[in-house]
Design a protein around this motif. Sequence first.
Motif, PDB file in Angstrom:
ATOM      1  N   ALA A 556       0.824  -1.205   0.000  1.00 21.77           N
ATOM      2  CA  ALA A 556       0.000   0.000   0.000  1.00 21.77           C
ATOM      3  C   ALA A 556       0.861   1.259   0.000  1.00 21.77           C
ATOM      4  N   VAL A 557       1.874   1.292   0.847  1.00 16.56           N
ATOM      5  CA  VAL A 557       2.745   2.470   0.927  1.00 16.56           C
ATOM      6  C   VAL A 557       3.472   2.688  -0.395  1.00 16.56           C
ATOM      7  N   ASN A 558       4.034   1.620  -0.949  1.00 15.83           N
ATOM      8  CA  ASN A 558       4.767   1.758  -2.212  1.00 15.83           C
ATOM      9  C   ASN A 558       3.865   2.272  -3.328  1.00 15.83           C
ATOM     10  N   GLY A 559       2.625   1.764  -3.388  1.00 14.20           N
ATOM     11  CA  GLY A 559       1.709   2.215  -4.426  1.00 14.20           C
ATOM     12  C   GLY A 559       1.363   3.685  -4.306  1.00 14.20           C
ATOM     13  N   LEU A 560       1.090   4.134  -3.082  1.00 13.90           N
ATOM     14  CA  LEU A 560       0.740   5.541  -2.877  1.00 13.90           C
ATOM     15  C   LEU A 560       1.919   6.464  -3.145  1.00 13.90           C
ATOM     16  N   VAL A 561       3.106   6.080  -2.697  1.00 13.70           N
ATOM     17  CA  VAL A 561       4.293   6.922  -2.920  1.00 13.70           C
ATOM     18  C   VAL A 561       4.571   7.059  -4.411  1.00 13.70           C
ATOM     19  N   ASP A 562       4.450   5.951  -5.150  1.00 10.33           N
ATOM     20  CA  ASP A 562       4.659   6.025  -6.599  1.00 10.33           C
ATOM     21  C   ASP A 562       3.660   6.973  -7.246  1.00 10.33           C
ATOM     22  N   ALA A 563       2.415   6.928  -6.781  1.00 14.57           N
ATOM     23  CA  ALA A 563       1.402   7.833  -7.333  1.00 14.57           C
ATOM     24  C   ALA A 563       1.726   9.286  -7.004  1.00 14.57           C
ATOM     25  N   LEU A 564       2.195   9.542  -5.798  1.00 13.01           N
ATOM     26  CA  LEU A 564       2.525  10.914  -5.389  1.00 13.01           C
ATOM     27  C   LEU A 564       3.760  11.440  -6.117  1.00 13.01           C
ATOM     28  N   SER A 589      -7.473  -3.608   8.253  1.00 14.94           N
ATOM     29  CA  SER A 589      -8.317  -2.849   9.174  1.00 14.94           C
ATOM     30  C   SER A 589      -8.232  -1.351   8.882  1.00 14.94           C
ATOM     31  N   ASP A 590      -9.120  -0.588   9.502  1.00 17.82           N
ATOM     32  CA  ASP A 590      -9.083   0.870   9.352  1.00 17.82           C
ATOM     33  C   ASP A 590      -7.767   1.442   9.858  1.00 17.82           C
ATOM     34  N   SER A 591      -7.269   0.911  10.975  1.00 16.01           N
ATOM     35  CA  SER A 591      -6.008   1.426  11.526  1.00 16.01           C
ATOM     36  C   SER A 591      -4.844   1.131  10.591  1.00 16.01           C
ATOM     37  N   SER A 592      -4.858  -0.036   9.925  1.00 18.36           N
ATOM     38  CA  SER A 592      -3.795  -0.361   8.967  1.00 18.36           C
ATOM     39  C   SER A 592      -3.835   0.590   7.781  1.00 18.36           C
ATOM     40  N   MET A 593      -5.039   0.909   7.292  1.00 13.91           N
ATOM     41  CA  MET A 593      -5.154   1.848   6.181  1.00 13.91           C
ATOM     42  C   MET A 593      -4.665   3.234   6.588  1.00 13.91           C
ATOM     43  N   ARG A 594      -5.087   3.672   7.764  1.00 16.17           N
ATOM     44  CA  ARG A 594      -4.674   5.001   8.249  1.00 16.17           C
ATOM     45  C   ARG A 594      -3.149   5.088   8.350  1.00 16.17           C
ATOM     46  N   ARG A 595      -2.542   4.055   8.895  1.00 19.22           N
ATOM     47  CA  ARG A 595      -1.090   4.047   9.057  1.00 19.22           C
ATOM     48  C   ARG A 595      -0.375   4.084   7.710  1.00 19.22           C
ATOM     49  N   ALA A 596      -0.853   3.288   6.750  1.00 22.02           N
ATOM     50  CA  ALA A 596      -0.215   3.244   5.437  1.00 22.02           C
ATOM     51  C   ALA A 596      -0.310   4.584   4.722  1.00 22.02           C
ATOM     52  N   ILE A 597      -1.464   5.229   4.802  1.00 20.94           N
ATOM     53  CA  ILE A 597      -1.638   6.536   4.150  1.00 20.94           C
ATOM     54  C   ILE A 597      -0.725   7.576   4.789  1.00 20.94           C
ATOM     55  N   ALA A 598      -0.661   7.578   6.116  1.00 18.66           N
ATOM     56  CA  ALA A 598       0.198   8.542   6.804  1.00 18.66           C
ATOM     57  C   ALA A 598       1.659   8.340   6.435  1.00 18.66           C
ATOM     58  N   VAL A 599       2.102   7.098   6.395  1.00 19.46           N
ATOM     59  CA  VAL A 599       3.500   6.814   6.053  1.00 19.46           C
ATOM     60  C   VAL A 599       3.806   7.253   4.628  1.00 19.46           C
ATOM     61  N   ALA A 600       2.901   6.964   3.704  1.00 18.06           N
ATOM     62  CA  ALA A 600       3.140   7.320   2.305  1.00 18.06           C
ATOM     63  C   ALA A 600       3.256   8.837   2.120  1.00 18.06           C
ATOM     64  N   PHE A 601       2.321   9.589   2.681  1.00 13.48           N
ATOM     65  CA  PHE A 601       2.336  11.043   2.487  1.00 13.48           C
ATOM     66  C   PHE A 601       3.518  11.694   3.211  1.00 13.48           C
ATOM     67  N   THR A 602       3.859  11.223   4.404  1.00  7.45           N
ATOM     68  CA  THR A 602       5.014  11.804   5.103  1.00  7.45           C
ATOM     69  C   THR A 602       6.324  11.433   4.415  1.00  7.45           C
ATOM     70  N   LYS A 603       6.383  10.211   3.881  1.00  4.12           N
ATOM     71  CA  LYS A 603       7.599   9.800   3.173  1.00  4.12           C
ATOM     72  C   LYS A 603       7.826  10.670   1.946  1.00  4.12           C
ATOM     73  N   ARG A 604       6.764  10.914   1.181  1.00  4.72           N
ATOM     74  CA  ARG A 604       6.905  11.747  -0.013  1.00  4.72           C
ATOM     75  C   ARG A 604       7.200  13.196   0.351  1.00  4.72           C
ATOM     76  N   ALA A 655      -0.443   9.278  13.539  1.00  5.81           N
ATOM     77  CA  ALA A 655       0.214   8.458  12.520  1.00  5.81           C
ATOM     78  C   ALA A 655       1.163   9.299  11.667  1.00  5.81           C
ATOM     79  N   LEU A 656       0.770  10.536  11.358  1.00  2.03           N
ATOM     80  CA  LEU A 656       1.670  11.442  10.636  1.00  2.03           C
ATOM     81  C   LEU A 656       2.930  11.717  11.448  1.00  2.03           C
ATOM     82  N   GLN A 657       2.754  11.980  12.735  1.00  3.95           N
ATOM     83  CA  GLN A 657       3.900  12.256  13.604  1.00  3.95           C
ATOM     84  C   GLN A 657       4.858  11.060  13.639  1.00  3.95           C
ATOM     85  N   LYS A 658       4.316   9.870  13.837  1.00  5.08           N
ATOM     86  CA  LYS A 658       5.159   8.677  13.876  1.00  5.08           C
ATOM     87  C   LYS A 658       5.825   8.412  12.529  1.00  5.08           C
TER      88      LYS A 658
END
Length: 739
Positions: A556-564, A589-604, A655-658
């Motif tokens: 999930a993270v890799n896909g979102l980062v590539d899109a960004l 789960s919802d928490s897994s999705m939230r974490r993946a989105i936060a990691v992708a956007f902060t990484k980019r 999640a963004l902070q972490k």
Amino acid sequence: MSKQGGKGAAGKGKKPAKAGGDDKREDALQAVIIADYFQDRFRPFTLDKPRCLLPLVNVPVIEYTLEFLASNGVQEVFIYCGTHSEDIEQYIHESTRWSPNSAISPFSSLEFIRVSDATSVGDFLRDLDKRGLISGDFILVHGDLVANIQLDAVLAKHRARREANRDACMTVLLRSAGEEPHRAAKARGITPVFVVDDTDGRCLQYDEIHPFMQDRRLPLDPSLFKHGSFEVRSDLIDCGIDICTPDVLALWSESFDYELPRKNFLHGVLKDWELNGKLIYTEIFDDGYAARASNLQMYDCISKDILERWVLPFAPDSNLMHDQSYRKVKNNSFVESGVLAERGSKVLQSAIGKDTSIRAGSLITSSVVGRRCQIGKNVTIRDSYIFDDSIIEDGAVITHSILAGGVKVGANAQIPEGSLISYNVEIDRDVRLPSKPPARISAKTDDGEPVENDASLVGPGGKGAVYSVIVDDSDSDSDDEEDGDPAQLQNNLIYSLEGLNVSTLSISTLASEDDYDSDEDDEHAGYLHAGDGQRERLSSFTSDDASKPDAFHGDAVNGLVDALRGDDNTDFDSAKLEFMGLRLANNASDSSMRRAIAVAFTKRAAEMLSPEHGGLEPSKAADRVLRGKNGAVKFIKDVAVGGDDVKQQVEFALALQKGLVSVKGLEAGRAGTLLAALLQQLYSLDVLEEEGILAWWADKRTAEGETMTTVKEKCKVLVDWLEEADEEDSDDDDDEDSD
């Protein structure tokens, strides 16, 4: 002594370097000991002492671990400490054998490393990667390891694989349970399942099974069949010995949410091997002994094995500690000097520590009693462990229990099977402790304060109260609360499913071999049938394309980062569709999705700060990552936050902070500035509300550790502005009311 460095502190001790030592340092065999486990399995005992210093057959557990490393030629040792770090350091420095200043220490150096904000084993290993202390292959173990195996051949094979293929980064050592199961294999609860290429030992998949599983089938990855023949092994004892290259630490750093070495790291790296390219191998040995005292049941098993001389040279009469004086006596027992056993007392297959007295008529069988204990008349102690300086008065009966140091059991009291009595607890005379559930009693709270004595439990003259263990989630990653937490199966001395919410189907059908014959359709559908702690060696199955939620994050993270990273102003809908497809395929789960989105956007966003990606200022990077793609903001609001609920906004901000804290090479102050910019943008875009950001600021989790606190403090200006705006709005409302 300790020195501050980075997130933690390192206390070092090194012997004087020999001539030419610098040239040979790269060849020095290094080892890392994890001495904190972030678990509650040994509480309340670990309120007073760390697990690695608890006595195992009257020897602190870490002694066995250090002896194992010394016998295998390790030269440099790093010990990661968490809770009770001062106690561990003091113990090592006062040791005549292990002190860095000792002339007889087998190690050229031994260092202690503290990480102030660590909450998992993963945090330790990510910190180790940042420190750059590892120069080559190293052995990773835990401070509760008891082993007598030799690693020369395994190290040679590991190095040969590494020379042939630089992507061979890790070798996992496993012990075969054998046809007659090893006692440690009978410790039930969570059973590891390894899928292994039977030609070269390469590990292809890792999963775990436990009685709480509602679905009694375990899906196999379809890519397994590209490797030809393989074995599914649930008959192996994972002793927690890994031979690693520095690449392993880099893999830990790439995934900040990996916490556990097996269920997160091993499972995730194997699942994503086509992306990371790293190869992990197993070495399965049949001879020798290796096991971890990782829970109370394993503590019991290993103690029995040592008493029965299955772990030579580790036996009581080998006198591992320099001040011990055990000798073997009749009835397969071991006693130290100064033990006084009156005529009429009997000791069978037990170990009795120095200066302990045993009065007439008492029976001690299959037990360990520490030093300076007083055992009264007609006492019965069976299958139990009694630490130093305890008093057991006349007629008391203790069955399969653990009593820590300084405990007093009154006359004729009864301590039933499974009881856990912590330090300095006193049980009054004639008290019978409950057996269902077994008592767990402490004289202090988690904060170290004395408890309010429970006379109904320990008697009017007793001292102590029930200690309630809240099962932590550090042992389990399951987001499915309906399945229950398998960690609770390992929090007790006695394994029991009684009173737990376990599916009848998942138990009654799992232990039956007939099910494998009758469920042919399931077998051909690509599922491994899970058992109630049964250890089995199985042939390969056809595969199913189902995945576990743990595998979701990386893809999930890799896909979102590539899109960004794509061209600006392109539509984000395709990335959203791919993400939601992954979510459905993995049942995330919802928490897994939230974490993946936060990691992708902060990484980019963090990438955009570097000169290679534009060298933007934090405010511009935040604006670009959020507004650069049509539909990205709506995606965050709908999927990551899920509406106007303040609690969900807090979780996403956290999640963004972490996510920013975990970005390798990003200085904490700059990460904080970027976080403030992201929060401000999300506020202006109506993704986060004022109440959500202020609630995030007040959440104590935002300040867990030095780095998290530093990042948080950079947002203070934004929070102050929001609070002032809120006060002005309140004043305006008051003025309108008065008018």
